[in-house]
Enzyme design. Sequence first.
Site, PDB file in Angstrom:
ATOM      1  CG  ASP A  98     -59.037  80.696 -26.591  1.00  0.00           C
ATOM      2  OD1 ASP A  98     -59.808  81.756 -26.308  1.00  0.00           O
ATOM      3  OD2 ASP A  98     -58.820  79.926 -26.802  1.00  0.00           O
ATOM      4  CG  HIS A 156     -47.330  63.120 -10.698  1.00  0.00           C
ATOM      5  ND1 HIS A 156     -46.247  62.534 -10.275  1.00  0.00           N
ATOM      6  CD2 HIS A 156     -47.956  63.079  -9.879  1.00  0.00           C
ATOM      7  CE1 HIS A 156     -46.142  62.288  -9.043  1.00  0.00           C
ATOM      8  NE2 HIS A 156     -47.810  62.809  -9.264  1.00  0.00           N
ATOM      9  CE1 TYR A 172     -62.633  80.649 -29.853  1.00  0.00           C
ATOM     10  CE2 TYR A 172     -62.707  79.372 -28.015  1.00  0.00           C
ATOM     11  CZ  TYR A 172     -61.935  80.185 -28.957  1.00  0.00           C
ATOM     12  OH  TYR A 172     -61.418  79.036 -29.609  1.00  0.00           O
ATOM     13  CG  HIS A 199     -46.209  66.735  -6.144  1.00  0.00           C
ATOM     14  ND1 HIS A 199     -46.678  66.401  -4.973  1.00  0.00           N
ATOM     15  CD2 HIS A 199     -46.652  66.354  -6.767  1.00  0.00           C
ATOM     16  CE1 HIS A 199     -47.839  65.495  -5.241  1.00  0.00           C
ATOM     17  NE2 HIS A 199     -47.897  65.761  -6.216  1.00  0.00           N
ATOM     18  CG  HIS A 255     -52.389  65.327  -8.369  1.00  0.00           C
ATOM     19  ND1 HIS A 255     -51.283  65.701  -9.303  1.00  0.00           N
ATOM     20  CD2 HIS A 255     -51.188  64.006  -7.972  1.00  0.00           C
ATOM     21  CE1 HIS A 255     -49.953  65.815  -8.123  1.00  0.00           C
ATOM     22  NE2 HIS A 255     -50.119  64.098  -8.134  1.00  0.00           N
TER      23      HIS A 255
END
Lengths: 230, 230, 230, 230
Positions: free
Chosen positions: D119, D96, D228, D170, D94
Amino acid sequence: MLEMLKQEVLLANLQLPLHGLVVFTWGNVSGIDRERNLVVIKPSGVPYDELRQQDLVVLDLDGNIVEGNLRPSSDIPTHLALYREFPAIGGIVHTHSPWATAWAQAGRPIPALGTTHADYFYGEIPVTRPMTKEEIDRDYEAQTGHVIVEAFKAHNIDPSHIPGILVQNHAPFSWGQNPDNAVHNAVVLEKVAEMAFKTFQLKPEVSPMSQALLDKHFLRKHGVNAYYGQ
Amino acid sequence: MLEMLKQEVLLANLQLPLHGLVVFTWGNVSGIDRERNLVVIKPSGVPYDELRQQDLVVLDLDGNIVEGNLRPSSDIPTHLALYREFPAIGGIVHTHSPWATAWAQAGRPIPALGTTHADYFYGEIPVTRPMTKEEIDRDYEAQTGHVIVEAFKAHNIDPSHIPGILVQNHAPFSWGQNPDNAVHNAVVLEKVAEMAFKTFQLKPEVSPMSQALLDKHFLRKHGVNAYYGQ
Amino acid sequence: MLEMLKQEVLLANLQLPLHGLVVFTWGNVSGIDRERNLVVIKPSGVPYDELRQQDLVVLDLDGNIVEGNLRPSSDIPTHLALYREFPAIGGIVHTHSPWATAWAQAGRPIPALGTTHADYFYGEIPVTRPMTKEEIDRDYEAQTGHVIVEAFKAHNIDPSHIPGILVQNHAPFSWGQNPDNAVHNAVVLEKVAEMAFKTFQLKPEVSPMSQALLDKHFLRKHGVNAYYGQ
Amino acid sequence: MLEMLKQEVLLANLQLPLHGLVVFTWGNVSGIDRERNLVVIKPSGVPYDELRQQDLVVLDLDGNIVEGNLRPSSDIPTHLALYREFPAIGGIVHTHSPWATAWAQAGRPIPALGTTHADYFYGEIPVTRPMTKEEIDRDYEAQTGHVIVEAFKAHNIDPSHIPGILVQNHAPFSWGQNPDNAVHNAVVLEKVAEMAFKTFQLKPEVSPMSQALLDKHFLRKHGVNAYYGQ
């Protein structure tokens, strides 16, 4: 000769990449000795991290090379035109810094929107008129200097009050009392261009700041009774 | 005297260039000793990389210099006005950080759009009203403080809940419990200004976040039952 | 074999993160030995900070591996198609640099708006047409090369005059006389894309620069009488 | 206990400031041992440059602290909800980060506009619905996890195909097979958010990329016949 001035010009050139104003060799700084009327400028095409004091080129105001083994920056005729017409300036900077260049490419002058601008530029930062095909074909770099001078004379602007300009479809030139001060003003011009861009995105119809606030900020720093410093 | 506070103020000033909030000397931090009512502030015009603890200036709340050989930052009357009127704050920061300055130049308050904002600012970050010519001419830096205080008093905002403001056509001021916390809030204000700018580009008609979410984030961190930390 | 070329390709690959053009392994550089018709390219998936000269892969123009223990970049068929069809180029770069990629995702060519562009690209930087489902399903990476070549042939553009292109919904490819020059052009393309983006934000209706100015800047640097250097 | 996993979680947390995804402590990474059903997460409020392996907190899936002297990140209930509902994921991040947060604040999902997106994300990156006042007041951090899960279940999306989401008003959450891979996806999400922002500025009416191109890029890298690597 001119070892002190060469050192100033060298250090000022090295400031350009440190301030993020240039990639590769997209920029140059010069300085002038007003007593001898000699100009010191970066040589053409030399990367900043290889630039040495002895590489700098010395020319007279007619463009004759007085000292140096390398070619001067190809923008030298623009520098010389400004030194001839703006007798109070001691250093000149040219870069393609991206925010100022965007305004130059848009052909838009940068209005005074806030005190960051007003601390250094006493009003709108002008943009030159488009150059004619004849001016471009004949004597391009010198004509670039001439359209800069024309923009100041046409509006009777003191180049000490507005130490920089946007050359249309090209990029900014700035200047100052000496090479270091010219770089300082180049950094300010780029920051002011960034802030003005973002301001117009937030408020397309924004008006210039009040004359009273513009006066206050410019004159407390540059007027006869200057007292400013953060 | 006040050596601990001076060290805090020195370190807080040095944080400004490290966080990318200033170029050159475009910023200053002060701190206050509330028992003695003495303020320590950066001297005027000294570059950050040359700033030493003994250069800091100590003043009383009326602006009399109590210690120091250099002039204080010319913004000192603004700082003093805020310390006099906001008794809970212990440090103040002024910068021209570009995202917040763009909002200040646009004259737009920054609405609370997300939790980054809500973790530090309990609602919209206000912008001061334009200053009158008389205010600018008479006592400019002190009047800057007064329009900041006016914005908080007019809307009955607690400066501990909204630790910063945008001075119109100028730039942000922020504050905190101490100089370090004031710098922290200056960094947050700049980040919040950046995120809000980008949000409005993506959705010009965006609404503020819900009061419930604003309450949750601000109060879990600053309320009496605070428990937050990432 | 090809140790000199391998060293050039290695150094050119390492320039990509230094110029901020790539994160992770999102990019690759190749070079060609035109006498032997052998291509050297970055191996697939190796991080730049672990890349060694002996990791590079050597292939012929039909895609047969001539030397190397690792798989070549999966973009190799695109590189080979360009080397086969553009005989004057000696190095190719592919990145997902963000400004150029934004133009590619928007499917918009970048018009020549100023001299930064004109110093390197003699006109608009094209964008490929969308690829068909059949092209994508059959032989995707080779077809990517084909739509690039098609864009140049359709408008009779000399790839030495426009050393780069935007692949639609994908990202830029650029090239040059050798791997180092190809990276140089990739940096320029990203800067030009940034400046053009900002210019259009400031003036959505902006027109391309004049042909006279475009000619002047491109030809003073790349024409038979080139004299340019900053 | 879990020393290997703790080291992975520590290193993954330290990647966040290196990739410019966080300022201060605005982010956290966790990892899970699926055999023992134990989660390791960053402690609350500890700066990244002081974070040590022994500071990490170990919890079971019900949120009981099994080891550690510090409080876990206050986002831990969100992480636990995701580990319970998405059995294939091994790490969660998580932050910001500003570009992704701008999209979250605008409440806009990020459509697949190009191959950088394809991708890693097999289609649009969703945004959660607004949370109700009741959800916010009752059990905020756990409910954040629930609205994330709801967004995936409602549209029957496999979290391995779309390894991230925007929580409305958020900021982003992302995940992966392990903590390092989760950070990788957080970096990609931020880059994709930046590119998509710029693409919409250039072309507000832009359409998503073709399904054929989306399939090609995602499946050549993540499908059963993946080949790839750049």
